[in-house]
Design a protein around this motif. Structure first.
Motif, mmCIF file in Angstrom:
data_model
loop_
_atom_site.group_PDB
_atom_site.id
_atom_site.type_symbol
_atom_site.label_atom_id
_atom_site.label_comp_id
_atom_site.label_asym_id
_atom_site.label_seq_id
_atom_site.Cartn_x
_atom_site.Cartn_y
_atom_site.Cartn_z
ATOM 1 N N GLU A 157 0.834 -1.205 0.000
ATOM 2 C CA GLU A 157 0.000 0.000 0.000
ATOM 3 C C GLU A 157 0.867 1.253 0.000
ATOM 4 O O GLU A 157 0.584 2.229 -0.695
ATOM 5 C CB GLU A 157 -0.925 -0.008 1.230
ATOM 6 N N TRP A 158 1.942 1.216 0.770
ATOM 7 C CA TRP A 158 2.863 2.349 0.791
ATOM 8 C C TRP A 158 3.525 2.535 -0.570
ATOM 9 O O TRP A 158 3.677 3.665 -1.053
ATOM 10 C CB TRP A 158 3.921 2.131 1.878
ATOM 11 N N ALA A 159 3.918 1.412 -1.221
ATOM 12 C CA ALA A 159 4.559 1.503 -2.532
ATOM 13 C C ALA A 159 3.595 2.098 -3.560
ATOM 14 O O ALA A 159 4.006 2.889 -4.424
ATOM 15 C CB ALA A 159 5.034 0.127 -2.976
ATOM 16 N N ARG A 160 2.331 1.738 -3.484
ATOM 17 C CA ARG A 160 1.345 2.316 -4.410
ATOM 18 C C ARG A 160 1.225 3.816 -4.200
ATOM 19 O O ARG A 160 1.040 4.578 -5.158
ATOM 20 C CB ARG A 160 -0.013 1.637 -4.211
ATOM 21 N N GLU A 161 1.295 4.261 -2.951
ATOM 22 C CA GLU A 161 1.221 5.687 -2.681
ATOM 23 C C GLU A 161 2.399 6.440 -3.285
ATOM 24 O O GLU A 161 2.293 7.646 -3.555
ATOM 25 C CB GLU A 161 1.180 5.917 -1.166
ATOM 26 N N GLN A 162 3.506 5.737 -3.499
ATOM 27 C CA GLN A 162 4.675 6.365 -4.104
ATOM 28 C C GLN A 162 4.618 6.365 -5.633
ATOM 29 O O GLN A 162 5.561 6.789 -6.299
ATOM 30 C CB GLN A 162 5.959 5.649 -3.646
ATOM 31 N N GLY A 163 3.506 5.836 -6.199
ATOM 32 C CA GLY A 163 3.332 5.845 -7.651
ATOM 33 C C GLY A 163 3.808 4.589 -8.354
ATOM 34 O O GLY A 163 3.916 4.571 -9.582
ATOM 35 N N VAL A 164 4.069 3.507 -7.612
ATOM 36 C CA VAL A 164 4.535 2.249 -8.198
ATOM 37 C C VAL A 164 3.344 1.300 -8.356
ATOM 38 O O VAL A 164 2.532 1.152 -7.440
ATOM 39 C CB VAL A 164 5.617 1.595 -7.308
ATOM 40 N N ARG A 165 3.238 0.658 -9.522
ATOM 41 C CA ARG A 165 2.203 -0.352 -9.734
ATOM 42 C C ARG A 165 2.631 -1.637 -9.033
ATOM 43 O O ARG A 165 3.704 -2.181 -9.325
ATOM 44 C CB ARG A 165 1.966 -0.607 -11.218
ATOM 45 N N VAL A 166 1.791 -2.129 -8.117
ATOM 46 C CA VAL A 166 2.153 -3.268 -7.274
ATOM 47 C C VAL A 166 1.176 -4.411 -7.496
ATOM 48 O O VAL A 166 -0.045 -4.209 -7.513
ATOM 49 C CB VAL A 166 2.159 -2.878 -5.776
ATOM 50 N N GLN A 167 1.717 -5.612 -7.692
ATOM 51 C CA GLN A 167 0.906 -6.829 -7.728
ATOM 52 C C GLN A 167 1.280 -7.659 -6.513
ATOM 53 O O GLN A 167 2.392 -8.183 -6.412
ATOM 54 C CB GLN A 167 1.148 -7.625 -9.008
ATOM 55 N N TYR A 168 0.331 -7.764 -5.585
ATOM 56 C CA TYR A 168 0.610 -8.418 -4.305
ATOM 57 C C TYR A 168 -0.557 -9.326 -3.948
ATOM 58 O O TYR A 168 -1.706 -8.892 -3.910
ATOM 59 C CB TYR A 168 0.816 -7.361 -3.216
ATOM 60 N N SER A 169 -0.284 -10.598 -3.717
ATOM 61 C CA SER A 169 -1.321 -11.545 -3.305
ATOM 62 C C SER A 169 -0.664 -12.709 -2.581
ATOM 63 O O SER A 169 0.532 -12.945 -2.719
ATOM 64 C CB SER A 169 -2.133 -12.049 -4.512
ATOM 65 N N GLN A 170 -1.486 -13.437 -1.815
ATOM 66 C CA GLN A 170 -0.976 -14.557 -1.037
ATOM 67 C C GLN A 170 -1.865 -15.770 -1.254
ATOM 68 O O GLN A 170 -3.086 -15.644 -1.379
ATOM 69 C CB GLN A 170 -0.953 -14.215 0.470
ATOM 70 N N ASN A 171 -1.245 -16.940 -1.296
ATOM 71 C CA ASN A 171 -1.962 -18.200 -1.420
ATOM 72 C C ASN A 171 -1.986 -18.864 -0.049
ATOM 73 O O ASN A 171 -0.950 -19.290 0.458
ATOM 74 C CB ASN A 171 -1.277 -19.116 -2.436
ATOM 75 N N ALA A 172 -3.167 -18.933 0.543
ATOM 76 C CA ALA A 172 -3.280 -19.441 1.902
ATOM 77 C C ALA A 172 -2.878 -20.903 2.021
ATOM 78 O O ALA A 172 -2.518 -21.376 3.105
ATOM 79 C CB ALA A 172 -4.720 -19.261 2.408
ATOM 80 N N ASP A 173 -2.908 -21.643 0.912
ATOM 81 C CA ASP A 173 -2.583 -23.076 0.977
ATOM 82 C C ASP A 173 -1.104 -23.331 1.242
ATOM 83 O O ASP A 173 -0.725 -24.419 1.674
ATOM 84 C CB ASP A 173 -2.986 -23.765 -0.330
ATOM 85 N N ILE A 174 -0.242 -22.345 0.942
ATOM 86 C CA ILE A 174 1.195 -22.569 1.104
ATOM 87 C C ILE A 174 1.790 -21.623 2.135
ATOM 88 O O ILE A 174 2.978 -21.343 2.137
ATOM 89 C CB ILE A 174 1.941 -22.398 -0.236
ATOM 90 N N LYS A 175 0.948 -21.138 3.037
ATOM 91 C CA LYS A 175 1.414 -20.186 4.041
ATOM 92 C C LYS A 175 2.369 -20.856 5.016
ATOM 93 O O LYS A 175 2.022 -21.841 5.660
ATOM 94 C CB LYS A 175 0.226 -19.589 4.789
ATOM 95 N N PRO A 176 3.607 -20.326 5.150
ATOM 96 C CA PRO A 176 4.556 -20.903 6.096
ATOM 97 C C PRO A 176 4.370 -20.312 7.489
ATOM 98 O O PRO A 176 3.611 -19.367 7.688
ATOM 99 C CB PRO A 176 5.907 -20.483 5.509
#
Length: 572
Positions: A545-564
């Motif tokens: 969210e902070w990176a987006r505020e700086q003008g960077v396009r961010v792709q961020y997601s998590q797969n709960a099945d492989i959460k360590p």
């Protein structure tokens, strides 16, 4: 006499006061009725909304109408009342959306709601609607239509008879037939109409869900002398009939068979031989036969070749392709893609048969384990190299590192830091070979053309930092280092410090934290455009969210099945 519930009595008295135009008394009675009724009826809510409307309190009227819609979704009363109030408030666009919403819910007595919607829509239309085709110069209309794709052109012919006649009079709009977005079967009669409308000047065609596919291909090949590009998205098994029908297309330069247009490996030689002017051939669903292919003739005009094995076929052997013989028959090949095949045991030299090769792609869409690299003597003209390779250097059969020296390389995709270092001519690896002739290849004048690298670092003795230290990576614009637990905040800080021209970064499935995000954004603030980190569990959501505020396009997601297990680190 039967007892009449108080709510009904109050409603009847309120309606009497409404008819007498005593609206304040009516409101008091309706408020009292709704207060004693846990679930007020449609009529009760609509009556109070009508009284509020008469009193000029449109917001309260709209509130009752929306309550009616929420409680009685299938009843048209609330939609009708809300639409009426909104029109009084001069919010006709919102009223239209309310009517459309009710129609989409398939309410009871939907005809009444549709009638009100159409009446409002008609009232919004200008008194004298002008046909733009009749008002604008023909040249301007043709220019506007040239920006539409084929599907939109077909939609325009359904607006009116005049539009259809005008569009049918422009053969240039029908020269590139594209049915890739077809959802229903396309009749051969419509294809015939398209060919005739173009005055038999069709240049390219993309066919999907076409009835009588063989008949259509035959008509295109025989009727359109300038036909040069064909893409078949589906159509089942293609065979000798396809070869026969395409023989009439003497100017065919590009042929693509999609994943649903299956073809046997034994049909390939006849297909290439029959289309003698073919420059680009792509086949996405080859069923390997039991016998090796016997190639005939030569294909000097072929520039791009892409052969993909059908993923349902159990036979993955590249032996049946006799790729060495094929490459000898295509001396001017510039792009070669061999996907989803198991490579042969013999090692082929590419330098002699393919002196103009620019792109080599041996990736696999279907995960089937690592495969050995089948080539040596890679031509130095190579600009793009994509490999599915997850082996140590000892498993790569080679004469010396100069066989892999690629000074013009612009894009590299591989699965090992060792292989990436070798292909990028790591001096430390070259030094292991005593032959002085090997080292002279490092003295090339320009090794800075590399702009994209993707290393899925699943193995290799070389550390990632050694790869990133190579001089050829200083001007890199796109970097993807994925699936490696050794990539952490220190690696990210090294990237931000040394690679000042990076624009796109992908560090998915690594051990970076929010501190890496801050280091990359701050260190590359002048160039960084996109940042991707999927399944990076040690990074908290506030970092992207902070990176987006700086003008960077961010792709961020998590797969709960492989959460360590472990904790997330904030980026501050």
């Amino acid at each position: 006499m039967p007892h009449i519930p108080p709510t009904i009595e109050l409603l009847e008295h309120a309606q009497l006061q409404y008819r007498r135009k005593e609206y304040v008394k009516a409101i008091d009675l309706l408020d009292l009725a709704i207060k004693h009724e846990p679930s007020p009826s449609v009529k009760l809510l609509d009556t109070r909304a009508a009284v509020h409307e008469k009193l000029g309190d449109h917001k309260l009227a709209l509130k009752d109408a929306r309550t009616c819609i929420r409680m009685f979704e299938k009843d048209p009363t609330g939609y009708l009342r809300a639409g009426k109030v909104l029109q009084i408030m001069q919010k006709t666009d919102v009223a239209l959306s309310i009517y459309k919403h009710g129609i989409s819910k398939k309410v009871n007595n939907i005809e009444l709601l549709q009638k009100m919607h159409d009446k409002l829509l008609l009232s919004l239309a200008p008194d004298k609607a002008a046909d733009p085709f009749a008002q604008l110069p023909i040249e301007i209309v043709e220019m506007i239509l040239s920006y539409l794709n084929f599907r939109q052109i077909v939609y325009c012919t359904r607006v009116s008879k005049q539009w259809k006649i005008f569009i049918d009079s422009l053969p240039g709009l029908w020269m590139n037939l594209d049915f890739s977005e077809a959802k229903k079967p396309v009749r051969s009669a419509f294809l015939s109409h398209c060919i005739n409308t173009s005055r038999r000047k069709v240049i390219s065609a993309t066919l999907k869900h076409v009835k009588d596919m063989e008949k259509v291909i035959k008509a295109l090949a025989r009727s359109c002398p300038e036909f040069n590009s064909l893409r078949i998205v589906d159509g089942g098994l293609q065979g000798e009939s396809l070869i026969h029908n395409l023989q009439s297309a003497t100017k065919l330069k590009k042929l693509t068979l999609g994943a649903s247009a299956v073809i046997s490996s034994m049909t390939l030689p006849g297909l290439l031989l029959g289309c003698e002017n073919l420059e680009e051939f792509e086949c996405r669903a080859i069923i390997p036969g039991s016998l090796n292919i016997h190639w005939k003739g030569e294909f000097p005009k072929l520039r791009r070749l892409k052969l993909i094995r059908n993923f349902q076929s159990p036979n993955r052997s590249m032996h049946i392709l006799r790729i060495g013989t094929l490459l000898a028959l295509t001396p001017n090949l510039q792009s070669l893609s061999l996907n989803d095949w198991a490579t042969p045991y013999d090692i082929l030299s590419l330098k002699e048969p393919l002196k103009q090769l620019i792109e080599l792609d041996m990736t696999s869409a279907v995960s089937s384990g690592p495969v050995p690299f089948p080539f040596r003597d890679l031509p130095q003209t190579l600009r793009v190299l994509r490999l599915d390779l997850d082996r140590t250097l000892s498993s790569v059969v080679m004469l010396s590192p100069k066989d892999f020296f690629l000074p013009n390389l612009e894009e590299l995709v591989c699965c090992s830091t060792d292989m990436a270092s070798l292909l990028l001519s790591d001096p430390e690896l070259i030094a292991k070979y005593p032959d002085p002739a090997d080292n002279r290849f490092l003295k090339h004048a320009n090794l800075s053309r590399l702009h994209t690298i993707h290393v899925q670092c699943t193995g290799g003795a070389q550390p990632v930092t050694s790869l990133l230290a190579l001089a050829r990576l200083e001007r890199l614009r796109s970097l993807r280092l994925t699936h490696n637990s050794n990539i952490n905040d220190d690696v990210a800080k090294h990237i931000a410090t040394t690679m000042k021209q990076l624009q796109d970064i992908d560090l998915s499935s690594t051990m970076i934290t929010g501190a890496s995000v801050r280091a990359l954004v701050d260190g590359l603030k002048l160039t960084l455009r996109t940042l991707k980190f999927v399944n990076v569990w040690h990074c908290s959501p506030d970092a992207p969210e902070w990176a987006r505020e700086q003008g960077v396009r961010v792709q961020y997601s998590q797969n709960a099945d492989i959460k360590p297990k472990g904790r997330k680190i904030r980026f501050e």
